[in-house]
Design a protein around this motif. Structure first.
Motif, PDB file in Angstrom:
ATOM      1  N   LYS A  23       0.840  -1.203   0.000  1.00  0.00           N
ATOM      2  CA  LYS A  23       0.000   0.000   0.000  1.00  0.00           C
ATOM      3  C   LYS A  23       0.877   1.254   0.000  1.00  0.00           C
ATOM      4  O   LYS A  23       0.579   2.223  -0.700  1.00  0.00           O
ATOM      5  N   ALA A  24       1.951   1.224   0.764  1.00  0.00           N
ATOM      6  CA  ALA A  24       2.876   2.367   0.798  1.00  0.00           C
ATOM      7  C   ALA A  24       3.515   2.580  -0.573  1.00  0.00           C
ATOM      8  O   ALA A  24       3.653   3.724  -1.032  1.00  0.00           O
ATOM      9  N   ARG A  25       3.911   1.488  -1.248  1.00  0.00           N
ATOM     10  CA  ARG A  25       4.483   1.613  -2.598  1.00  0.00           C
ATOM     11  C   ARG A  25       3.450   2.179  -3.571  1.00  0.00           C
ATOM     12  O   ARG A  25       3.794   2.990  -4.434  1.00  0.00           O
ATOM     13  N   MET A  26       2.193   1.749  -3.438  1.00  0.00           N
ATOM     14  CA  MET A  26       1.145   2.280  -4.315  1.00  0.00           C
ATOM     15  C   MET A  26       1.013   3.781  -4.145  1.00  0.00           C
ATOM     16  O   MET A  26       0.802   4.498  -5.116  1.00  0.00           O
ATOM     17  N   ARG A  27       1.143   4.252  -2.928  1.00  0.00           N
ATOM     18  CA  ARG A  27       1.025   5.688  -2.672  1.00  0.00           C
ATOM     19  C   ARG A  27       2.147   6.466  -3.367  1.00  0.00           C
ATOM     20  O   ARG A  27       1.970   7.638  -3.684  1.00  0.00           O
ATOM     21  N   GLN A  28       3.272   5.802  -3.608  1.00  0.00           N
ATOM     22  CA  GLN A  28       4.353   6.459  -4.355  1.00  0.00           C
ATOM     23  C   GLN A  28       3.944   6.638  -5.817  1.00  0.00           C
ATOM     24  O   GLN A  28       4.366   7.585  -6.461  1.00  0.00           O
ATOM     25  N   HIS A  29       3.147   5.701  -6.342  1.00  0.00           N
ATOM     26  CA  HIS A  29       2.692   5.768  -7.734  1.00  0.00           C
ATOM     27  C   HIS A  29       1.400   6.550  -7.875  1.00  0.00           C
ATOM     28  O   HIS A  29       1.136   7.122  -8.923  1.00  0.00           O
ATOM     29  N   GLU A  30       0.573   6.522  -6.874  1.00  0.00           N
ATOM     30  CA  GLU A  30      -0.750   7.141  -6.908  1.00  0.00           C
ATOM     31  C   GLU A  30      -0.784   8.282  -5.892  1.00  0.00           C
ATOM     32  O   GLU A  30      -1.330   8.160  -4.807  1.00  0.00           O
ATOM     33  N   ASP A  31      -0.155   9.384  -6.219  1.00  0.00           N
ATOM     34  CA  ASP A  31      -0.071  10.542  -5.334  1.00  0.00           C
ATOM     35  C   ASP A  31      -1.473  11.088  -5.048  1.00  0.00           C
ATOM     36  O   ASP A  31      -2.211  11.397  -5.980  1.00  0.00           O
ATOM     37  N   PRO A  32      -1.860  11.202  -3.767  1.00  0.00           N
ATOM     38  CA  PRO A  32      -3.208  11.698  -3.460  1.00  0.00           C
ATOM     39  C   PRO A  32      -3.427  13.124  -3.975  1.00  0.00           C
ATOM     40  O   PRO A  32      -2.586  13.994  -3.794  1.00  0.00           O
ATOM     41  N   LYS A  33      -4.553  13.301  -4.616  1.00  0.00           N
ATOM     42  CA  LYS A  33      -4.958  14.625  -5.088  1.00  0.00           C
ATOM     43  C   LYS A  33      -6.351  14.885  -4.518  1.00  0.00           C
ATOM     44  O   LYS A  33      -7.238  14.055  -4.650  1.00  0.00           O
ATOM     45  N   TYR A  34      -6.515  16.019  -3.907  1.00  0.00           N
ATOM     46  CA  TYR A  34      -7.757  16.351  -3.229  1.00  0.00           C
ATOM     47  C   TYR A  34      -8.649  17.225  -4.118  1.00  0.00           C
ATOM     48  O   TYR A  34      -9.300  18.156  -3.655  1.00  0.00           O
ATOM     49  N   TYR A  35      -8.642  16.884  -5.385  1.00  0.00           N
ATOM     50  CA  TYR A  35      -9.441  17.583  -6.390  1.00  0.00           C
ATOM     51  C   TYR A  35      -9.544  16.681  -7.623  1.00  0.00           C
ATOM     52  O   TYR A  35      -8.857  15.664  -7.727  1.00  0.00           O
ATOM     53  N   TYR A  36     -10.388  17.065  -8.555  1.00  0.00           N
ATOM     54  CA  TYR A  36     -10.539  16.343  -9.817  1.00  0.00           C
ATOM     55  C   TYR A  36      -9.498  16.872 -10.802  1.00  0.00           C
ATOM     56  O   TYR A  36      -9.189  18.067 -10.803  1.00  0.00           O
ATOM     57  N   TYR A  37      -8.966  15.979 -11.619  1.00  0.00           N
ATOM     58  CA  TYR A  37      -7.957  16.356 -12.601  1.00  0.00           C
ATOM     59  C   TYR A  37      -8.010  15.391 -13.776  1.00  0.00           C
ATOM     60  O   TYR A  37      -8.552  14.294 -13.679  1.00  0.00           O
ATOM     61  N   ASP A  38      -7.451  15.805 -14.889  1.00  0.00           N
ATOM     62  CA  ASP A  38      -7.342  14.932 -16.059  1.00  0.00           C
ATOM     63  C   ASP A  38      -6.015  14.201 -15.973  1.00  0.00           C
ATOM     64  O   ASP A  38      -4.960  14.829 -15.874  1.00  0.00           O
ATOM     65  N   ASP A  39      -6.063  12.857 -15.989  1.00  0.00           N
ATOM     66  CA  ASP A  39      -4.835  12.086 -15.778  1.00  0.00           C
ATOM     67  C   ASP A  39      -3.886  12.100 -16.966  1.00  0.00           C
ATOM     68  O   ASP A  39      -2.826  11.510 -16.905  1.00  0.00           O
ATOM     69  N   GLY A  40      -4.224  12.780 -18.036  1.00  0.00           N
ATOM     70  CA  GLY A  40      -3.326  12.879 -19.185  1.00  0.00           C
ATOM     71  C   GLY A  40      -2.311  13.993 -19.040  1.00  0.00           C
ATOM     72  O   GLY A  40      -1.553  14.265 -19.958  1.00  0.00           O
ATOM     73  N   GLY A  41      -2.282  14.645 -17.879  1.00  0.00           N
ATOM     74  CA  GLY A  41      -1.301  15.682 -17.626  1.00  0.00           C
ATOM     75  C   GLY A  41      -1.825  17.083 -17.875  1.00  0.00           C
ATOM     76  O   GLY A  41      -1.597  17.983 -17.099  1.00  0.00           O
ATOM     77  N   LYS A  42      -2.531  17.289 -18.952  1.00  0.00           N
ATOM     78  CA  LYS A  42      -3.073  18.607 -19.272  1.00  0.00           C
ATOM     79  C   LYS A  42      -4.596  18.535 -19.237  1.00  0.00           C
ATOM     80  O   LYS A  42      -5.174  17.509 -19.587  1.00  0.00           O
TER      81      LYS A  42
END
Length: 176
Positions: A23-42
């Motif tokens: 789970k800790a390793r996953m958090r390194q890959h899946e950084d928590p974001k407390y908002y909605y965003y487009d995962d394509g970067g832009k």
């Protein structure tokens, strides 16, 4: 990945839960974001996502979604719920092979990110005992579809390359 996770013995999957280290390793890959965003970067690219890699829906977020904030409790609840869901998918779809903790953790991480449908082929390969094929299939799952001015195209999601190497590693090693 810790050495002990690579060498532990095969275990009945019904007793396995994703380890706290995984789970800790996953958090390194899946950084928590407390908002909605487009995962394509832009904005306008990729899929609308929030929290710890939680897909809101396919396709970019709307302007209103991009303004939406999400609280830490909601993010943590979704993370725990999605891990439990991914654990169940692994248990249901890998019924003929015993897995060690590292293999189970890797599959849960992969299902969490790729989704149950996106992980079907890998889970089938593992269930058939084709660990080498599963490792190869995991490693190839590094693409995402993004919108372009002319439609859409598949591009390498560079953030997935290292994650997939980590997830495929337990299936490349000799099993005990």
């Amino acid at each position: 990945m810790p050495d002990d996770a690579l060498t532990d013995t095969k275990t009945d999957k019904s007793k396995l839960k994703m380890s706290s280290a995984a789970k800790a390793r996953m958090r390194q890959h899946e950084d928590p974001k407390y908002y909605y965003y487009d995962d394509g970067g832009k904005p306008g690219r990729g899929n609308c996502t929030w929290g710890i890699g939680t897909l809101a829906h396919k396709g970019p977020c709307t302007a209103d979604e991009l303004k939406t904030k999400v609280g830490p409790a909601e993010v943590e609840a979704a993370f725990a719920s999605r891990i439990t869901l991914a654990e169940g998918i692994v248990r249901r779809n890998v019924s003929h092979q015993a897995l060690n903790q590292a293999q189970f953790d890797a599959l849960v991480s992969f299902v969490y990110n790729a989704g149950g449908k996106g992980a079907e082929n890998v889970l089938s390969l593992v269930d058939d005992g084709d660990f080498k094929g599963a490792a190869s299939a995991i490693s190839r799952t590094i693409y995402m579809t993004v919108r372009t001015k002319k439609g859409s195209k598949k591009v390498i999601a560079h953030g997935l390359v290292g994650r997939r190497a980590e997830e495929s590693a337990p299936f490349r090693l000799p099993s005990k």
